[in-house]
Design an enzyme around this catalytic site. Sequence first.
Site, PDB file in Angstrom:
ATOM      1  CG  ASP A 171      -1.376  -4.496   4.930  1.00 25.71           C
ATOM      2  OD1 ASP A 171      -1.256  -4.584   3.304  1.00 25.71           O
ATOM      3  OD2 ASP A 171      -0.816  -3.940   5.474  1.00 25.71           O
ATOM      4  CB  CYS A 248       2.758  -2.427   8.742  1.00 23.99           C
ATOM      5  SG  CYS A 248       3.799  -3.805   8.887  1.00 23.99           S
TER       6      CYS A 248
END
Length: 508
Positions: A171, A248
């Site tokens: 990410d 996430c």
Amino acid sequence: MQRTQRKMGYEQSKAATAPLRRPGAVGLSSVPARQAPGRAPAANGAHPLTNAVENARLHEYERGTKDRFDAIVPTLREISALQHESDFVTRAQELARDRLGFELPESVLEDAWIEQLDMRSLFAKCVFATYKRFCNEFFASDPLRVADATGFDAFLQSCGFHTLDISPCADGRLAHVIRYVLRLPHRSVRRKSYAGAMFDVEDSIEKWVETEMLRYREGRPNTADAPTRYLKAVAYHYSSVDPAHQGCAAHGSDTDRAAAGGLERLLAFQQAIENSFCCGASIDLLLIGVDTDTDAIRVHAPDGEGRIDLDRYVDAMSLYDSTQSLGATAARERLHDAIRECSPAVTEGMRELVGFLLENNFSQIEYVRGFHGRHYADIGHAERFIGAGVGFEEIQLRNLMYFAYMNTVEESAPDLDVGIKIFSGLNAAHGLPIPVVVRYDYHGEVPGARERAIEHCRRIDKALRARYSDLADRGLLHTLLVVRDCDASNPIEIVACSATPNPASGAH
Ligand SMILES: [Zn+2]
């Protein structure tokens, strides 16, 4: 519970026998607070253990870099509005030079009177040109250098570790985890990112073998008989502002799952080393959680046996707040007490390291508060492009690039699919193409390595276009192919660019 799986006892004496050296003493960073224990809190309310000078320098770099990428869309909008003016090409190039720092492909501009400007390929071209400029400056002037990286290496060894290998989630909101969130020298720490921080165990085993071989053959970073270990860390992440949606993606925005997934992978790697190599070979583990809204970390400090408990961690944000009014010495003592409370039997070396990371993170907490308020405005994804391949040392900024580490598209499909999904929302939904930098770093002293890296880039590019053919066919996927000799401080080398017009191949 996972923690019962570990068979071997941690050889506590190993780490404890080495003399501990505080990084402040070896000058890792010029934090006045570290060298002036007992200093009164700063008048502006800053924490006594933070580094305002470094914060200002890091912020200037981050802002300067992102501003260049963010100038692209408004500039192209202005250029688009001019396209039927008589002196269009001249005015467009003036605007581009002035706002973006480079010129646009002349042939694309010259054709604008016949048909609409190809804004998609112009946009991709601009992102790639900005990326190239950013890379060149990074390798030429080393803007994120740490004054004394050697001091960090010595400190790490004094804590009982010869290598720190961190796998964060891919990410983009964690891309700055090494240099900003943890304030570590980026060249002294191994970073390999994976979706959900679910790192590749085989790849880590390879790195472990290489590391131990170098110690044995060359005494780097220390000799094989030194009582230190390889430390593998995972950085998972969560969102304090919107936990159900901005956590996430690879773990369904579930913080517990993200932490458990990271620990499971760590234990698998440790088990693999213990099963594969004799003579008590093992590694140490560390699990770190990052709140991507505030950059505050939580560290699951291992116990004296090296075991990690998912429910027990030291929280940097609450420690920052509770120690802000103290002097530097008292604040540091409180910090180490908190680690002992969390993990009473923690080894001295691990406690020193965890304390160091937490203290470093205080500066980042202050950075976010000082420059962004209670939390970042962009708590979600706002990456500017996708990076696929191996390398990307220069990416040390938050939300700049989504990282997909890959050798082949097939094996990295989940990482890449997550990235394409994110960018379908960020870019494609607004008609903007998804810019992908395909990158392979190689070792220049290995014969033929450059050619193989180039070949690799082309193969990945082809596979990308096949996998996401729908996007590619609509001009919504553009690629820049890049290689770099990572043994030298060379700039990147552009192999091909799909956004640069060339009727012959469409690639150069
Ligand atoms: Zn993630």
